[in-house]
Design an enzyme around this catalytic site. Structure first.
Site, PDB file in Angstrom:
ATOM      1  N   GLY A 213       0.884  -1.305   0.008  1.00  0.00           N
ATOM      2  CA  GLY A 213       0.125  -0.107   0.085  1.00  0.00           C
ATOM      3  C   GLY A 213       0.823   1.221  -0.006  1.00  0.00           C
ATOM      4  N   ASN A 214       0.196   2.274   0.216  1.00  0.00           N
ATOM      5  CA  ASN A 214       0.947   3.650   0.408  1.00  0.00           C
ATOM      6  C   ASN A 214       0.617   4.578   1.606  1.00  0.00           C
ATOM      7  OD1 ASN A 214      -1.388   5.265  -0.836  1.00  0.00           O
ATOM      8  ND2 ASN A 214      -0.816   4.105  -2.473  1.00  0.00           N
ATOM      9  N   ASP A 215       0.862   5.792   1.534  1.00  0.00           N
ATOM     10  CA  ASP A 215       0.509   6.509   3.038  1.00  0.00           C
ATOM     11  C   ASP A 215      -0.704   7.424   2.508  1.00  0.00           C
ATOM     12  OD1 ASP A 215       2.617   5.432   4.483  1.00  0.00           O
ATOM     13  OD2 ASP A 215       3.945   7.021   3.588  1.00  0.00           O
TER      14      ASP A 215
END
Length: 404
Positions: A213-215
């Site tokens: 995923g990412n932030d």
């Protein structure tokens, strides 16, 4: 000559903060512009400015308690809510923000707010750490979702003698916002329109407890959703996993992966006037997903094979009607504008919002953003660093300008 606020009924709410001295100047400005103003003040507000001063300026008794002492006269918050064309709370403390967001009606001001039938503007004022605190920001997000307009505080020296964001907006700015509201500058210019927005990250499963995923927090997409809804649009947000509250009146389709998000957009896009792709979609996903948690003891070394996810913006843009406004986002780490222009063309977009992680205060996890909007007609507008709610207004203004 008729004054700009002639015949308008405004409730001016005042809470307990040092910025209450500015409320007298705001009251005077509203009166001079022709408004009839009823002041409602919290008990702690009277510690900072006296009802005598406010009553002299407004020409009306100041309302603070539910009942008048000795006489038992009841002040009807319902009648006040029906009377008002607009409610402005300035200054608004962190405490009052929390009470408003959670419906805690323990004073006349919050009870009046809960009875208000018309638009509500709030000008917060507090110390910088209180403004930045997650609980305050959650309350702000909730109120925006409820349709409250937040007049952002400014930066400067505060009552604590610290310097930062938290100063109540100046009376002239608030009065101008009030005048603009009644002048129709904040009209519902998306009435009858449908908008579909993607937001947040996608989580690409590796096993039941792990993912790629990412932030992304989804704040930008949710801010745009709230702004479109406030301006009258039917809004559907197809959202990856986030903790941001869904704005009031917005339909939310919860998804996890890029493939689910693509399917979600496809099922909701029919009849859409605008498609806004704010989501930070993972470019790749694991080629194989384990049905059970991968054990380190059994797998001391791992080679992870990835496959490309579909480009949702490009895929949907190909099948969307020509008159649908398609808006993309490009978060870059270098040559942001060059990459943005390229994506605008290759993805078949009408507009792209470009920002760079090299700009302080922009990107994931922040409450601010600094963007450049590039349109298919070749125009480019670079905006300064702003709160994401203000950025949302700029983006929606550009979309409305292109709607036919």
């Amino acid at each position: 000559m008729m004054k700009p606020l002639e015949g308008k009924h405004i409730i001016l709410g005042i809470t307990g903060g040092i910025a209450a001295y500015k409320s007298a100047m705001l009251l005077r400005l509203l009166i001079k512009k022709g408004a009839e103003v009823q002041v409602v003040i919290t008990p702690s507000g009277k510690e900072f400015i006296t009802p005598v001063t406010l009553s002299a300026l407004s020409g009306k008794p100041v309302v603070s308690e539910f009942f008048t002492a000795n006489t038992g006269e009841w002040h009807s918050h319902v009648d006040l809510g029906l009377w008002a064309d607009l409610m402005v709370i300035a200054p608004c403390t962190a405490s009052t923000l929390g009470k408003m967001a959670n419906g805690i009606a323990d004073n006349m001001l919050v009870t009046t707010y809960l009875s208000a039938k018309e638009h509500v503007m709030v000008a917060p004022a507090m110390d910088l750490d209180m403004w930045a605190h997650p609980s305050t920001q959650r309350n702000i997000s909730t109120l925006i979702g409820d349709g409250v307009e937040i007049i952002e505080p400014g930066s400067g020296e505060l009552a604590s003698h610290l310097t930062g964001k938290g100063r109540m907006a100046e009376p002239e700015e608030i009065a101008a916002r009030v005048e603009a509201w009644f002048a129709g500058e904040m009209k519902r210019d998306m009435e009858g329109r449908k908008v579909v927005i993607t937001a947040g990250p996608t989580h690409e499963r590796l096993d039941p407890v792990r993912y790629l995923g990412n932030d992304s927090t989804g704040k930008m997409g949710y801010s745009i959703a709230g702004e479109c809804r406030k301006r009258g649009a039917e809004v559907v947000i197809v959202s990856g996993p986030v903790s941001v509250p869904v704005p009031e009146g917005v339909k939310c389709i919860k998804v996890e992966s890029a493939l689910e998000m693509l399917d979600g957009v496809r099922t909701q896009m029919e009849g859409a006037d605008a498609l806004i792709f704010t989501a930070a979609v993972a470019d790749y996903r694991p080629a194989e997903v384990d049905s059970e948690k991968i054990k380190r003891e059994k797998t001391p070394e791992m080679n992870l094979r990835l496959v490309a996810n579909p480009d949702i913006a490009a895929t949907i843009s190909k099948s969307a009607p020509a008159n649908t406004i398609k808006v993309g986002f490009a978060l870059e780490t270098g040559n942001a504008l060059e990459y943005g222009r390229r994506k605008l063309e290759t993805k078949g977009l009408d507009m792209i919002v470009v920002n760079s992680l090299e700009d302080a205060g922009a990107g994931f996890g922040t409450d601010t953003n600094k963007v450049t909007i590039i349109r298919k007609d070749g125009s480019e507008i670079a905006y300064p660093l702003k709160d994401k709610r203000e950025v949302a207004r700029d983006i929606v203004d550009n979309i409305v300008d292109q709607l036919t």
